[in-house]
Design a protein around this motif. Structure first.
Motif: not given
Length: 539
Positions: A434-460
């Motif tokens: 994927l030509n994606g952000p450097e901050a989410t390349q393999p080996g990095m920790t997932c950054p948080d972000a809003p997801f509906g009324d919660s946050f994406v890390l809460e759903h992992l």
């Protein structure tokens, strides 16, 4: 100020004799020695995954004194996954902003989390006893739901005999000694680790020729909830540097640099400590408010680690494996990252879903994390305590430049604060299609972000996850492991920028400690199954 051996801030697991003390040695899958933040976090994580964990602690609760106080966003994200994070944030003092001073002049300030869209702040200040209490509370809740976790207080390990594939521990209690056996023994017993000493293992590194006084002060004060750090502070008796932090319950942490050749007993005299605190408060508040000394200690900067964190079925985590100087809050935060890395691997090995060799990657990855922390801590210490007039002149010139020019501010080092460790390029990580952000390349920790009324890390959750953004995925079963699908068809702006970049859609495989294993532009079950194989060490 002087505590007896078994005084505690919270008596969390009072001694209670168990039936096993009177019989033959009972074998346990995992025995954790040490009931501090690291041992408790590991036990909770294992128990939530269904793997039995027995904690042996020589006390019966959280020790006296603030000890560690700065807990980073990554630690809060991990704690939140296990049900302890919200209590920590609710009690803690939230802060994102720090200020750096030279003498009586502010050099610059910084914001560690200037962007929105995160569940947790950059840092909270929270006394270590509260951290331990909230994790024991979470363990109690998990036990009520069937999690196989046991904590035995006033159980002091006095001998370890290693047999290759298991260990025998001799444990002293108020009712006398007994023995237990452990398939895996995890030493979370601190920088003076008795387990490490019993095994004759070294703890090599560097001791810096400087001492710092910690004074936890109870007072009402109007200082903002920020990290204030002074180089060559203007108040008398503070040495080359000083630090001020607010904690819960109107407690303020003050650090003073003392130098190397000191009389520790003299420096710990309450009247001498009060003279230093009075000078600081008068300088900053114009008068000295009423206050009480809650807890005081002197520490020497040390950066050390074991050569190897794994020795057969004995594994070291937290301060028993590595130690850094406290500026930068890299001690407890790094230790919690140890447990986050170890728990899922140990769980898979004990369930027969991964080979024992997977545990070698715990050592490899976390030794890398320790080296990163020691490097940052060493650089900070050298900047704080110049060893010659030339280096001091250079340090002060950097401070002068930083006051006027932003480019010089990254050179100022009052303690590089704890950040998530990344494992980019390490063996357990797969392809980046994927030509994606450097901050989410393999080996990095997932950054948080809003997801509906919660946050994406809460759903992992605590297992493998297939995260599909802007497209759809299904669960993927491979090697006895199910990677659960999390579909986000309409991502928010923050989630798009942090995970997609310029891509229209993306699929991520995320391992249980929320590190990205691999990522693709489209869902491909076969590619995900291969990435799972890589992630568990069978690739």
């Amino acid at each position: 100020m002087v505590a007896t051996r078994y005084q505690t801030a919270f008596k969390l697991y009072p001694y209670k004799k168990v039936e096993a003390q009177d019989g033959a040695a009972v074998r346990h899958p995992v025995v954790i020695v040490g009931g501090g933040p690291i041992g408790l976090a590991l036990a909770l994580d294992l128990g939530l995954k269904g793997t039995p964990a027995l904690v042996l602690d020589d006390h019966d609760g959280a020790g006296l004194g603030s000890k560690a106080i700065c807990f980073a966003k990554r630690t809060l994200d991990i704690a939140n996954r296990m049900g302890a994070g919200q209590a920590m944030v609710d009690k803690g003092v939230v802060w994102n902003v720090g200020k750096v001073f030279h003498d009586d002049r502010k050099v610059f300030d910084f914001n560690l989390l200037p962007e929105d869209g995160h569940r947790n702040p950059a840092f909270i200040n929270l006394q270590q006893p509260y951290f331990e209490k909230y994790f024991v509370d979470a363990i109690t809740d998990a036990q009520a739901k069937g999690a196989p976790i046991e904590i035995r207080g006033r159980n002091c390990v006095t001998a370890v005999e290693n047999h290759g594939d298991f260990s025998t521990l001799t444990v002293d209690t108020p009712d006398g000694p007994y023995q237990i056996e452990a398939d895996y023994l995890i030493a979370c017993d601190g920088a003076r680790s008795p387990i490490r000493d019993m095994m004759g293992l070294t703890f090599d590194g560097r001791v810096f020729e400087d001492n710092f006084l910690i004074a936890d002060v109870h007072m009402k004060a109007d200082f903002p909830t920020e990290r204030w750090f002074w180089f060559e502070p203007p108040f008398k008796g503070s040495g080359q540097s000083a630090l001020l932090h607010k904690q819960p319950d109107d407690i303020w942490r003050i650090d003073f640099q003392l130098g190397w050749d000191i009389d520790r007993d003299h420096e710990l005299d309450p009247d001498r400590i009060r003279a230093r605190v009075d000078a600081m408060l008068a300088s900053q508040a114009g008068e000295v408010p009423q206050y009480e000394l809650e807890w005081t200690s002197i520490y020497t900067f040390q950066c050390r680690r074991m050569e190897k964190f794994r020795h057969g079925n004995v594994i070291f985590a937290g301060d028993s494996a590595h130690q850094v100087s406290p500026f930068g809050a890299r001690g407890a935060n790094s230790g919690v990252q140890d447990t986050d890395n170890l728990a899922w691997k140990l769980d898979l090995v004990l369930k027969g879903l991964a080979d024992d060799s997977l545990l070698d990657t715990y050592a490899t990855e976390r030794e890398h994390g320790a080296d990163e922390n020691i490097l940052n801590s060493t650089r900070a210490t050298d900047f704080l305590t110049p060893k010659s007039e030339v280096s001091k002149s250079f340090r002060n010139a950097v401070l002068e430049l930083a006051n006027k020019h932003a480019f010089a501010r990254p050179l100022v080092n009052s303690g590089r604060l704890s950040v998530p460790c990344n494992y980019v390029g390490f063996p357990l990580f797969g392809e980046d299609a994927l030509n994606g952000p450097e901050a989410t390349q393999p080996g990095m920790t997932c950054p948080d972000a809003p997801f509906g009324d919660s946050f994406v890390l809460e759903h992992l959750g605590g297992g493998f996850t297939v995260l599909a953004i802007g497209c759809a995925a299904t669960d993927v079963d491979a090697h006895g492991i199910t990677a659960k699908a999390l579909n986000i068809p309409s991502p928010s702006g923050a989630l798009k920028s942090r995970y997609l970049g310029g891509a229209a859609q993306a699929v991520y495989l995320i391992r249980p400690d929320q590190h990205v294993v691999a990522r693709w532009a489209n869902f491909d079950a076969g590619a995900i199954a291969a990435a799972i194989q890589t992630a568990i060490g069978k690739g």
